[in-house]
Scaffold this active site. Structure first.
Site, short mmCIF file in Angstrom:
data_model
loop_
_atom_site.label_atom_id
_atom_site.label_comp_id
_atom_site.label_asym_id
_atom_site.label_seq_id
_atom_site.Cartn_x
_atom_site.Cartn_y
_atom_site.Cartn_z
N LYS A 1 0.75 -1.29 0.01
CA LYS A 1 -0.04 -0.01 0.19
C LYS A 1 0.74 1.30 0.00
CE LYS A 1 -4.58 -1.58 1.72
NZ LYS A 1 -5.35 -1.53 2.48
N LYS B 1 -7.47 -9.02 -6.58
CA LYS B 1 -8.66 -9.22 -5.66
C LYS B 1 -9.72 -8.04 -5.99
CE LYS B 1 -7.99 -7.60 -1.35
NZ LYS B 1 -8.50 -7.41 0.18
N LYS C 1 -12.66 -2.46 -2.72
CA LYS C 1 -13.62 -1.51 -2.61
C LYS C 1 -12.85 -0.30 -3.12
CE LYS C 1 -14.40 -2.39 1.99
NZ LYS C 1 -13.31 -2.33 2.63
N1 AQP Z 1 -11.95 -9.91 -3.08
C1 AQP Z 1 -12.12 -10.47 -1.89
N2 AQP Z 1 -12.20 -11.99 -1.72
C2 AQP Z 1 -12.44 -12.39 -0.42
N3 AQP Z 1 -12.27 -11.75 0.44
C3 AQP Z 1 -12.19 -10.55 0.57
N4 AQP Z 1 -12.35 -9.42 1.51
C4 AQP Z 1 -12.03 -8.20 0.98
N5 AQP Z 1 -11.85 -8.42 -0.42
C5 AQP Z 1 -12.15 -9.68 -0.36
C6 AQP Z 1 -12.39 -9.86 3.04
O1 AQP Z 1 -13.11 -8.79 3.57
C7 AQP Z 1 -12.52 -8.60 4.76
C8 AQP Z 1 -12.67 -7.14 5.14
O2 AQP Z 1 -11.75 -6.30 4.17
P1 AQP Z 1 -11.53 -4.83 4.51
O3 AQP Z 1 -12.33 -4.24 3.91
O4 AQP Z 1 -11.06 -4.47 5.88
O5 AQP Z 1 -9.97 -4.88 3.75
P2 AQP Z 1 -9.48 -5.43 2.49
O6 AQP Z 1 -9.19 -6.93 2.62
O7 AQP Z 1 -8.41 -4.59 2.11
O8 AQP Z 1 -10.78 -5.28 1.58
P3 AQP Z 1 -11.00 -4.26 0.38
O9 AQP Z 1 -12.21 -4.45 -0.31
O10 AQP Z 1 -9.95 -4.44 -0.87
O11 AQP Z 1 -10.55 -2.79 0.87
P4 AQP Z 1 -9.81 -1.81 0.52
O12 AQP Z 1 -10.00 -1.54 -0.73
O13 AQP Z 1 -10.15 -0.59 1.46
O14 AQP Z 1 -8.16 -2.24 0.91
C9 AQP Z 1 -11.56 -9.34 5.11
O15 AQP Z 1 -11.47 -10.54 5.93
C10 AQP Z 1 -11.07 -9.64 3.72
O16 AQP Z 1 -10.36 -11.00 3.65
#
Ligand code: AQP
Length: 336
Positions: free
Chosen positions: A113, A199, A202
């Protein structure tokens, strides 16, 4: 015997998508009755990357309604907003002071990041895993559901707890409980609709890369119609040359509730023109009950407000006890 405690959260960095649902929330719903659960909205984590103050509160609030709409049961689960329980910030400071800097510099998520942010990377991003350690340790969590990407952070949480216990605890009375990971046998990793090797996220700038839980049917149809595919006829799982094909079949499998073998047999002779409308309809039908329930909850904001108030009070009553234990062990003068 009392139930073991589980803690987990999602950052309120944007709108929840199928990855968050299938990779996290659906799993919590499935296991929740075996545990005492604390599920939170990680709005303190949400500002470790550049954020928009105009949408932070709405994202957090909508997530609460989505957790409930997806089936989080308040009889066994407490839901709360992280920033409503000040012990999270306070314990983070105390843990910061015993955490070696080089433990944090090793974290893969920080390196990845930080690269994206260039010169302007904030201290909060480096400190993210210590805040996560505070989140977990405050609740004496026994188990933490983690995906592959968060395993390293949970290891760090265990190391920090061990360090506090070794330095300040008595042998038989550890100050902090050392949590274990709760790893799913078959983890759902949902990939981007625009690139099957990345992956679903958001914070991806392209909305076409993800299906949000609240996307209306016409948007779901449009996103699936435009998603990346390949020119090969016949759809198969597990072909490393076809990451998009594997991802879309896996989505269909998870959303339809069919087995992998059933999906493989059903789709082996299909082309994209036949499969995409099938996936779109299946997605729409899987999300329909969640969206309906979400609408009902948002029509009754007094109820949602009271859930969040009660959740914060219950979480604080547990968290403040742990915080007091740590402060006592560190030698602080108690409030007079
Ligand atoms: N693509 C994914 N597939 C499976 N699991 C996912 N999770 C997130 N994206 C996927 C799971 O959701 C939980 C919370 O995630 P988070 O929002 O706290 O952080 P993240 O993993 O960084 O999710 P994002 O959507 O990618 O958020 P941003 O964009 O803000 O970094 C976790 O249990 C994660 O495994």
């Amino acid at each position: 015997m009392s139930k073991q405690r589980v803690l987990s959260g999602i950052q309120s960095t944007g709108k929840l998508h199928l990855g968050n649902y299938l990779g996290a929330i659906a799993n919590w719903v499935e296991i929740q009755h075996h545990y005492e659960n604390f599920f939170f909205f990680a709005d303190l984590h949400a500002i470790t990357v550049p954020h928009d103050p105009k949408v932070l509160a709405a994202n957090t609030y909508n997530m609460a309604a989505i957790y409930l709409a997806c089936g989080i049961d308040l009889d066994c689960s407490t839901i709360f907003v992280q920033s409503h329980v000040s012990a999270h910030s306070e314990l983070t400071w105390l843990l910061n002071c015993v955490t070696p800097l080089n433990w944090l510099e090793r974290m893969i998520q920080f390196k990845e990041k930080a690269l994206k942010q260039g010169e302007n990377v904030g201290v909060g991003l480096l400190d993210y895993p210590v805040l996560m350690a505070a989140d977990i340790l405050l609740y004496d969590a026994d188990k933490v559901p983690v995906g592959e990407d968060q395993k390293q952070h949970l290891e760090l949480t265990r190391d920090i707890a061990g360090r506090i216990n070794d330095k300040f605890g008595k042998k038989k009375e550890p100050i902090l409980k050392v949590p274990d990971p709760l790893i799913r046998s078959e983890g759902a990793r949902v990939m981007s609709l625009a690139d099957g090797t990345k992956k679903m996220s958001k914070s991806d700038p392209s909305e076409l890369s993800r299906i949000e839980i609240l996307d209306p049917p016409d948007v779901i149809k449009r996103k699936i119609k435009k998603c990346k595919t390949d020119p090969i006829k016949g759809l198969t799982f597990d072909d490393p040359e076809r990451p998009e094909c594997h991802n879309l079949l896996s989505l269909y499998q998870l959303l339809s509730g069919k087995t992998k073998a059933e999906v493989a047999a059903e789709c082996q002779d299909m082309g994209w023109g036949q499969f995409k409308p099938l996936l779109a309809e299946t997605t729409i039908e899987a999300l329909r009950p969640i969206q309906e329930k979400y609408g009902e909850i948002m029509d009754n904001k007094d109820y949602l407000d009271s859930v969040l108030r009660d959740g914060a009070a219950k979480a604080a009553s547990v968290a403040n006890q742990t915080l007091a234990r740590v402060k006592d062990a560190l030698g602080y003068l108690p409030p007079l």
